[in-house]
Structures are given as C-alpha cells and as structure tokens.
Design a protein around this motif. Structure first.
Motif, PDB file in Angstrom:
ATOM      1  N   GLY A  22       0.804  -1.216   0.000  1.00  0.00           N
ATOM      2  CA  GLY A  22       0.000   0.000   0.000  1.00  0.00           C
ATOM      3  C   GLY A  22       0.833   1.261   0.000  1.00  0.00           C
ATOM      4  N   LYS A  23       1.829   1.328   0.881  1.00  0.00           N
ATOM      5  CA  LYS A  23       2.706   2.504   0.955  1.00  0.00           C
ATOM      6  C   LYS A  23       3.469   2.663  -0.347  1.00  0.00           C
ATOM      7  N   THR A  24       4.010   1.567  -0.836  1.00  0.00           N
ATOM      8  CA  THR A  24       4.768   1.608  -2.080  1.00  0.00           C
ATOM      9  C   THR A  24       3.894   2.045  -3.248  1.00  0.00           C
ATOM     10  N   THR A  25       2.656   1.568  -3.277  1.00  0.00           N
ATOM     11  CA  THR A  25       1.736   1.928  -4.357  1.00  0.00           C
ATOM     12  C   THR A  25       1.452   3.422  -4.364  1.00  0.00           C
ATOM     13  N   LEU A  26       1.205   4.007  -3.206  1.00  0.00           N
ATOM     14  CA  LEU A  26       0.908   5.436  -3.153  1.00  0.00           C
ATOM     15  C   LEU A  26       2.143   6.278  -3.473  1.00  0.00           C
ATOM     16  N   ALA A  27       3.330   5.807  -3.077  1.00  0.00           N
ATOM     17  CA  ALA A  27       4.556   6.505  -3.454  1.00  0.00           C
ATOM     18  C   ALA A  27       4.743   6.464  -4.966  1.00  0.00           C
ATOM     19  N   ALA A  28       4.512   5.295  -5.567  1.00  0.00           N
ATOM     20  CA  ALA A  28       4.663   5.155  -7.012  1.00  0.00           C
ATOM     21  C   ALA A  28       3.618   5.987  -7.757  1.00  0.00           C
ATOM     22  N   ALA A  29       2.381   6.017  -7.230  1.00  0.00           N
ATOM     23  CA  ALA A  29       1.334   6.822  -7.863  1.00  0.00           C
ATOM     24  C   ALA A  29       1.691   8.306  -7.820  1.00  0.00           C
ATOM     25  N   THR A  30       2.259   8.752  -6.701  1.00  0.00           N
ATOM     26  CA  THR A  30       2.668  10.156  -6.581  1.00  0.00           C
ATOM     27  C   THR A  30       3.798  10.486  -7.554  1.00  0.00           C
ATOM     28  N   ALA A  31       4.786   9.588  -7.657  1.00  0.00           N
ATOM     29  CA  ALA A  31       5.888   9.817  -8.586  1.00  0.00           C
ATOM     30  C   ALA A  31       5.379   9.846 -10.029  1.00  0.00           C
ATOM     31  N   HIS A  32       4.465   8.952 -10.362  1.00  0.00           N
ATOM     32  CA  HIS A  32       3.889   8.921 -11.713  1.00  0.00           C
ATOM     33  C   HIS A  32       3.147  10.222 -12.004  1.00  0.00           C
ATOM     34  N   ALA A  33       2.366  10.697 -11.038  1.00  0.00           N
ATOM     35  CA  ALA A  33       1.633  11.956 -11.224  1.00  0.00           C
ATOM     36  C   ALA A  33       2.590  13.128 -11.374  1.00  0.00           C
ATOM     37  N   ALA A  34       3.682  13.121 -10.608  1.00  0.00           N
ATOM     38  CA  ALA A  34       4.666  14.195 -10.710  1.00  0.00           C
ATOM     39  C   ALA A  34       5.268  14.244 -12.106  1.00  0.00           C
ATOM     40  N   ALA A  35       5.608  13.074 -12.646  1.00  0.00           N
ATOM     41  CA  ALA A  35       6.165  13.022 -13.994  1.00  0.00           C
ATOM     42  C   ALA A  35       5.140  13.480 -15.027  1.00  0.00           C
ATOM     43  N   GLU A  36       3.885  13.071 -14.848  1.00  0.00           N
ATOM     44  CA  GLU A  36       2.825  13.490 -15.765  1.00  0.00           C
ATOM     45  C   GLU A  36       2.644  15.008 -15.736  1.00  0.00           C
ATOM     46  N   HIS A  37       2.946  15.617 -14.602  1.00  0.00           N
ATOM     47  CA  HIS A  37       2.793  17.067 -14.434  1.00  0.00           C
ATOM     48  C   HIS A  37       4.001  17.832 -14.979  1.00  0.00           C
ATOM     49  N   GLY A  38       4.987  17.127 -15.481  1.00  0.00           N
ATOM     50  CA  GLY A  38       6.132  17.781 -16.092  1.00  0.00           C
ATOM     51  C   GLY A  38       7.389  17.808 -15.263  1.00  0.00           C
ATOM     52  N   ARG A 311      -4.989  10.352  -9.623  1.00  0.00           N
ATOM     53  CA  ARG A 311      -6.078  11.305  -9.904  1.00  0.00           C
ATOM     54  C   ARG A 311      -7.045  11.380  -8.739  1.00  0.00           C
ATOM     55  N   GLU A 312      -7.297  10.244  -8.087  1.00  0.00           N
ATOM     56  CA  GLU A 312      -8.183  10.272  -6.919  1.00  0.00           C
ATOM     57  C   GLU A 312      -7.550  11.061  -5.778  1.00  0.00           C
ATOM     58  N   THR A 317      -5.103  18.719 -11.582  1.00  0.00           N
ATOM     59  CA  THR A 317      -4.389  20.002 -11.679  1.00  0.00           C
ATOM     60  C   THR A 317      -3.317  20.198 -10.619  1.00  0.00           C
ATOM     61  N   VAL A 318      -3.405  19.492  -9.499  1.00  0.00           N
ATOM     62  CA  VAL A 318      -2.450  19.692  -8.399  1.00  0.00           C
ATOM     63  C   VAL A 318      -1.131  18.988  -8.708  1.00  0.00           C
ATOM     64  N   ASP A 319      -0.029  19.693  -8.496  1.00  0.00           N
ATOM     65  CA  ASP A 319       1.292  19.086  -8.605  1.00  0.00           C
ATOM     66  C   ASP A 319       1.484  18.178  -7.393  1.00  0.00           C
ATOM     67  N   VAL A 321       3.876  16.650  -6.108  1.00  0.00           N
ATOM     68  CA  VAL A 321       5.058  16.792  -5.257  1.00  0.00           C
ATOM     69  C   VAL A 321       5.219  18.207  -4.714  1.00  0.00           C
ATOM     70  N   ALA A 322       4.211  19.049  -4.891  1.00  0.00           N
ATOM     71  CA  ALA A 322       4.227  20.357  -4.236  1.00  0.00           C
ATOM     72  C   ALA A 322       4.005  20.164  -2.738  1.00  0.00           C
ATOM     73  N   VAL A 323       4.498  21.098  -1.934  1.00  0.00           N
ATOM     74  CA  VAL A 323       4.244  21.051  -0.493  1.00  0.00           C
ATOM     75  C   VAL A 323       2.771  21.378  -0.271  1.00  0.00           C
ATOM     76  N   LEU A 324       2.036  20.436   0.293  1.00  0.00           N
ATOM     77  CA  LEU A 324       0.597  20.593   0.451  1.00  0.00           C
ATOM     78  C   LEU A 324       0.261  21.243   1.796  1.00  0.00           C
ATOM     79  N   GLY A 325      -0.892  21.908   1.848  1.00  0.00           N
ATOM     80  CA  GLY A 325      -1.327  22.536   3.083  1.00  0.00           C
ATOM     81  C   GLY A 325      -0.426  23.691   3.482  1.00  0.00           C
ATOM     82  N   LYS A 326      -0.646  24.202   4.671  1.00  0.00           N
ATOM     83  CA  LYS A 326       0.187  25.288   5.186  1.00  0.00           C
ATOM     84  C   LYS A 326       1.523  24.737   5.650  1.00  0.00           C
ATOM     85  N   ASN A 327       2.487  25.611   5.769  1.00  0.00           N
ATOM     86  CA  ASN A 327       3.823  25.189   6.166  1.00  0.00           C
ATOM     87  C   ASN A 327       4.291  26.004   7.366  1.00  0.00           C
ATOM     88  N   PRO A 328       3.677  25.786   8.529  1.00  0.00           N
ATOM     89  CA  PRO A 328       4.088  26.568   9.701  1.00  0.00           C
ATOM     90  C   PRO A 328       5.497  26.187  10.134  1.00  0.00           C
TER      91      PRO A 328
END
Length: 413
Positions: A22-38, A311-312, A317-319, A321-328
C-alpha cells in the motif's frame, strides 16, 4: 517543465507508513503523477523488502531504470552500498595506522560495519541528497522502510553526528591536525568530509520548503493511535508532514435501506466506522492535509492503475510533489505582552495530533526538552529565552505554547 529548473532545487518526499504494498503503491502513484505534471522525477526505494518492480509491473533491475517519460526508478541496496563504500575507504584507513584515540581501524572488515547503528541509513540518505542536488531531477520520491525503521533512518544523521562528536570532539580533531603526524591529518580530513556530508543530509531533512514526509495509514481505530505517534515523532524531529494519505477506504454503497444481505450490511457498517475515524483524524490534523484512496477490487499494478490512484488523491491540476497545506515553522518565538522584566514571551511548537497526557517538559541549560508519545527532543532556545524561566505551558489547537518570563538575575537592566 514547470518553471526553470535549477540544480539543487529538487523537492524530496519521504513516504512513511506500515510495511507493505500500500505505501509503495501510493509513493509510485505520486511519482507517476509528478512526472505526468512535467517534473523530472526519480522514485527511490529505501525499503529493503523492495516491491517497486512489482507495483510498476516491471522486471527487477540494478541501477536507475527509466519506466516512463520523465520517470526513473531505483531500488537502493544499502547493505551492498555499505560494503562497497567501506572497501574504498579501507585503503585510506590502512595508511593512518593505529592512534591513541582508537584501535586499528583498517583491521575492520566491511561485514563488521553492518551492525553499527545508523550506518546503512546514513548511506541511503546520502544517496538521496546526491540525487536531489545533482541537477538531473525536479522531484525525488522515496519509498521508506516500515514506520519504526523509517523514523530511525531519518534520525540517523543527527545520531551519527552526535556519536562522532562524543567519541572524538571537533576541538580534539583540530588539535590533532596541528601535530606532526601526517596520518592523523589524513584521518581528521576524512572524518571532516564525513561530518560535512552527513550535515548535508540533516540540512536536507530540515528544509521544510522542499522536503516533506507523507504518512500512509488506514482508517482503523488502532492504526489511528499509531498514526498520532508517528506524526508527533516527526514533528519533534523537525520533519514536515504535509499530508496523511488514508488508504483502503471502502466506497459508498447506494443501496435501499431494506437490503438485508449480511455481507453488504457488514460493508456498510465497516464504512461508517472508517468515516468516523477519518472525521476524527481530519478534525485534529491541524495544517496537515488529509487525502484518501478508495480500496480497489483488484491489486493495482502498472502505470495505468497508478494514474487512477493519483487522480483520486491529487486531481488533475495539483502538482503531486508540491508542499501541500500550510507550512508553519516548527518553532516560533514572539513577545506576547509587557516590556522589560515584565515581558511574557511565547515559544510555539507545531505538534498536531498529540495526546496531551504524554507531554513532558524540562530545561537543560539553554535547551528545552520536549517529550510526547515516547519521543524526546532538545530544542535550542532563542537567545532571548535563555535569559528567561518557564512560566507555564498549554496546548492551543495544534501548537504547544510555552510561556517564558525574564529571570531578573540575568536580565539586562
């Protein structure tokens, strides 16, 4: 590409959670989305139970492998890395001989180093720094070992630097350099290079604008307790968790209320329990974003399945690998009221999901020792607070607030 790429500007995300696909799948999905985003993206596995190849549907391979446009993958074998690096080091150590600060270092075999705490972890993180600063990638996504091992891995740089300083402090190393023994000069130079490299890892982990942790969990009551502990441990270590990814969420069942199939009824009750856990997690997560992924009927394998998960999680539209949420900031210091010896200063430490009953505070010289969920951290006090005493402390939402008042004996008049 999204903007001009600058060497050393790669964003780094560590995926932390229980071991498993599960962890590996979500990491791979994030990396794939990052590449798709350029983004030029590297997906790295630090988990020695490598499963990236299985999730991606590719054969195992050594070194960096390109699996799609803008997406490379590598499964790091830190044990082999340790033995290879030490063999290269052995010749240098052999020239240094024996010294009064320690034994004959060159007599060590590579296999003997595998038991030293944190050595493999530091080498793996050094590789992450190399990938992130080499200029070849915009993003590095890291599939980490299971939670406990991962927290140890991320704490390894500080542990290693503290160990070196305790065994052979810097002032003693510098004194050795002033002597006439060229072997000692060589050894000190080598150690300083190691200290500098490990310091670079610590700087990377502390860069909250580019380095984040994403915690993978499931919507279960007992798992929520572990999630809280992990979030607090990361916060105390100065790590930035920007998102909690909740995996295996059951889908909504649109069925008539009179439906009496016991299996369906169980699924509906189970989903209701999951939603309650999700609501509780969301309510106490502070600035940390909560994202969820629905449990799939079949095991996701390959880029097409990973794209659907991405996508889920992130939308179109969201990158990813961008830092999500606020960054206190991890720690903020300010003047709350008053002036001079009547001042009240506050130190705020971001501690989302903390259990108040586990909090402890202590003062050791110029450090504040904060403990929670079985983890302790020494926080170096700002200069103004070193001349103060602790007045009180409280939780204010996701912040631990510690108030200080001036110590009249040392406060400047």
């Amino acid at each position: 590409m999204n903007g001009e790429h600058r060497p050393g500007s790669a964003r780094v995300q560590f995926f932390v959670g229980k071991g498993g696909v599960g962890k590996t799948t979500l990491a791979a999905a994030t990396a794939h989305a990052a590449a798709e985003h350029g983004n030029r993206t590297l997906l790295v596995s630090l988990d020695q139970a490598h499963s990236l190849a299985d999730v991606l549907g590719i054969g195992g391979a050594r070194g960096i492998v390109s699996v799609d446009v803008g997406l490379d993958v590598i499964e790091l074998d830190t044990l082999s890395l340790l033995e290879t690096r030490f063999r290269g080091l052995a010749g240098v150590l052999a020239a240094t001989g024996a010294h009064d600060h320690g034994g004959q270092l060159s007599a060590l075999e590579p296999e003997e180093l595998t038991g030293l705490p944190g050595v493999q972890d530091v080498l793996g993180l050094l590789e992450i720094v190399r990938f992130a600063t080499g200029g070849d990638y915009d993003a590095v996504v890291v599939d980490c070992p299971p939670t406990a091992d991962c927290l140890r891995t991320l704490a390894a740089p500080t542990m290693a630097l503290d160990y070196v300083e305790r065994v052979w402090p810097q002032h003693r190393r510098m004194t050795a350099v002033l002597g006439s023994d060229p072997r000692l000069v060589m050894l000190v130079s080598l150690i300083e290079q190691v200290v500098s490299s490990v310091g670079g890892v610590r700087e990377l982990l502390a860069d909250r604008s580019k380095t984040t942790v994403r915690l993978v969990t499931t919507p279960e009551r007992m798992v929520l307790t572990e999630t809280r502990r992990t979030v607090v441990a990361a916060a105390l270590s100065g790590l930035r968790i920007d998102a909690i990814l909740v995996n295996n969420v059951l889908p909504q069942f649109d069925l008539p209320s009179e439906h009496d199939d016991p299996g369906v009824a169980w699924l509906i009750r189970r989903r209701a329990l999951q939603q309650r856990v999700l609501s509780e997690l969301t309510a106490s997560a502070g600035a940390t974003m909560i994202l969820s992924a629905t449990r799939s009927v079949t095991e996701p394998v390959g880029l097409a399945d990973l794209g659907g998960i991405a996508r889920e999680l992130y939308g179109d539209t969201v990158d990813a690998v961008a830092v999500l949420g606020k960054n206190p900031p991890a720690v903020r210091v300010g003047l709350e009221s008053g002036a001079g010896v009547d001042s009240v200063y506050t130190m705020r430490m971001y501690l989302p999901l903390v259990n108040p009953s586990t909090l402890t505070l202590g003062r050791v010289e110029d450090d504040l020792v904060v403990g929670a969920e079985g983890v302790r951290r020494r926080v170096r006090l700002a200069s103004v607070l070193r001349r103060c005493v602790v007045a009180d402390a409280e939780l204010d939402g996701s912040d631990l607030v510690v108030r200080f008042t001036p110590d009249p004996q040392v406060w400047p008049v």
